[in-house]
Design an enzyme around this catalytic site. Structure first.
Site, mmCIF file in Angstrom:
data_model
loop_
_atom_site.group_PDB
_atom_site.id
_atom_site.type_symbol
_atom_site.label_atom_id
_atom_site.label_comp_id
_atom_site.label_asym_id
_atom_site.label_seq_id
_atom_site.Cartn_x
_atom_site.Cartn_y
_atom_site.Cartn_z
ATOM 1 N N SER A 97 0.887 -1.269 0.040
ATOM 2 C CA SER A 97 -0.078 0.019 0.062
ATOM 3 C C SER A 97 0.892 1.196 0.060
ATOM 4 O O SER A 97 2.152 1.206 0.339
ATOM 5 C CB SER A 97 -0.875 0.003 1.277
ATOM 6 O OG SER A 97 -1.385 1.190 1.533
ATOM 7 N N TYR A 115 -2.420 -1.248 10.425
ATOM 8 C CA TYR A 115 -2.483 -1.265 8.932
ATOM 9 C C TYR A 115 -1.089 -0.922 8.369
ATOM 10 O O TYR A 115 -0.308 -1.506 7.556
ATOM 11 C CB TYR A 115 -3.469 -0.767 8.210
ATOM 12 C CG TYR A 115 -3.599 -0.744 6.793
ATOM 13 C CD1 TYR A 115 -4.216 -2.099 6.303
ATOM 14 C CD2 TYR A 115 -3.316 0.099 5.950
ATOM 15 C CE1 TYR A 115 -4.239 -2.026 4.895
ATOM 16 C CE2 TYR A 115 -3.397 0.058 4.551
ATOM 17 C CZ TYR A 115 -3.875 -0.928 3.963
ATOM 18 O OH TYR A 115 -4.161 -1.168 2.691
HETATM 19 C C1 BGC Z 1 -6.261 1.508 2.048
HETATM 20 C C2 BGC Z 1 -7.216 2.583 1.645
HETATM 21 C C3 BGC Z 1 -6.909 3.825 1.366
HETATM 22 C C4 BGC Z 1 -5.678 4.297 0.677
HETATM 23 C C5 BGC Z 1 -5.109 5.509 0.742
HETATM 24 C C6 BGC Z 1 -5.153 1.891 1.031
HETATM 25 O O1 BGC Z 1 -4.030 1.297 1.404
HETATM 26 O O2 BGC Z 1 -6.448 0.297 1.838
HETATM 27 O O3 BGC Z 1 -8.654 2.260 2.391
HETATM 28 O O4 BGC Z 1 -7.950 4.786 1.000
HETATM 29 O O5 BGC Z 1 -4.736 3.139 1.272
HETATM 30 O O6 BGC Z 1 -5.143 6.131 2.026
#
Ligand code: BGC
Length: 261
Positions: free
Chosen positions: A145, A158
């Site tokens: 991410s 996360y």
């Molecule tokens: C998340 C999303 C978020 C995006 C940007 C991703 O890794 O799962 O929920 O909108 O990052 O912040």
């Protein structure tokens, strides 16, 4: 389209929905064989499998919680039994929860870490063992991410899991490079997937997030799966240990856009 992908077999954890489903559907267009792993939502796995078939791929569905030891091996066994081979392993399954960090229980923390980070470790380990045992080259693609790089208050578990995936990808890429096993990651930004559906259905929330993206819009799942397909194909044969950001520029410090600062 990538000719070399035709007839190859991929396992996709969390391949039933969101970015995982988009990857499955795209690899169907490449005429690949797909194992769609899902944990809870059989209906979405069936819907995605139908689309994979319509797109020209072959597909099976396999239930399993990737955070549990042994499940990744079961997915690989299923791939080999059905399709005779396992060429590409996608560690995609993931989850996120929001809470002020000082209120997060150890159980809540562990759940996110165990799916996102332990799941990636277990999937990678099983795939590497399979390729080494069978003397084959291999290809692992992890879903990270933008939050492997951008801190995200109230989403600490996360962000920590994705930061962990980053160095895990880089470390294992180096460790297995001489065995011809490539390991890379895609790093999506704000993408229109079920994980975000509620948030982005509110126009004000959509506009707020879009304002944090230099390209000024939320991404489409197909735009992420296009990058995943390239990493899966031999067109990226000299690429390993890399993060492919697919984020409309979100990691580029958008607050400075238009010469501000
Ligand atoms: C998340 C999303 C978020 C995006 C940007 C991703 O890794 O799962 O929920 O909108 O990052 O912040």
């Amino acid at each position: 389209m990538y000719k070399d992908l035709e007839g190859k077999t991929a396992v996709i954890t969390g391949g039933n929905s969101g970015i995982g489903a988009a990857i499955a559907e795209r690899l169907g267009k490449e005429h690949m064989n797909i194992v769609i792993n899902y944990r809870k939502n059989l209906d979405s796995a069936k819907t995605t499998a139908e689309i994979v078939k319509q797109n020209g791929g072959k597909v099976i569905i396999k239930q399993g919680d990737i955070s549990q030891d042994g499940i990744a091996d079961e997915l690989i066994d299923a791939a080999v039994k059905e399709f005779g081979e396992m060429d590409i392993f996608f560690n995609n399954a993931g989850m996120e929860t929001q809470k002020p960090t000082h209120e997060v229980s150890l159980d809540e923390w562990n759940r996110v870490i165990s799916v996102n980070l332990n799941g990636t470790f277990l999937g990678t380990k099983a795939a590497i063992n399979y390729w080494i045992k069978n003397n084959k080259q291999g290809n692992v693609i992890n879903t990270s991410s933008v939050h492997q790089q951008i801190p995200w208050p109230t989403f600490a578990s996360y962000a920590a899991s994705k930061g962990g995936i980053k160095l895990f990808t880089e470390t294992t890429a180096m460790e297995y490079a001489k065995k011809n096993i490539r390991i890379n990651q895609i790093c999506p930004g704000a993408i229109n997937t079920p994980i975000n559906a509620e948030k982005f259905s509110d126009p004000a929330a959509y506009a707020e997030t879009a304002s944090m993206v230099p390209m000024g819009r939320i991404g489409k799942p197909e735009e992420v799966s296009a990058g995943a397909a390239w990493l899966a194909s031999d067109e990226s044969s000299y690429v390993t240990g890399q993060s492919l950001f697919i984020d409309g520029g979100m990691v580029l410090y958008p607050a400075f856009q238009d010469g501000k600062g």
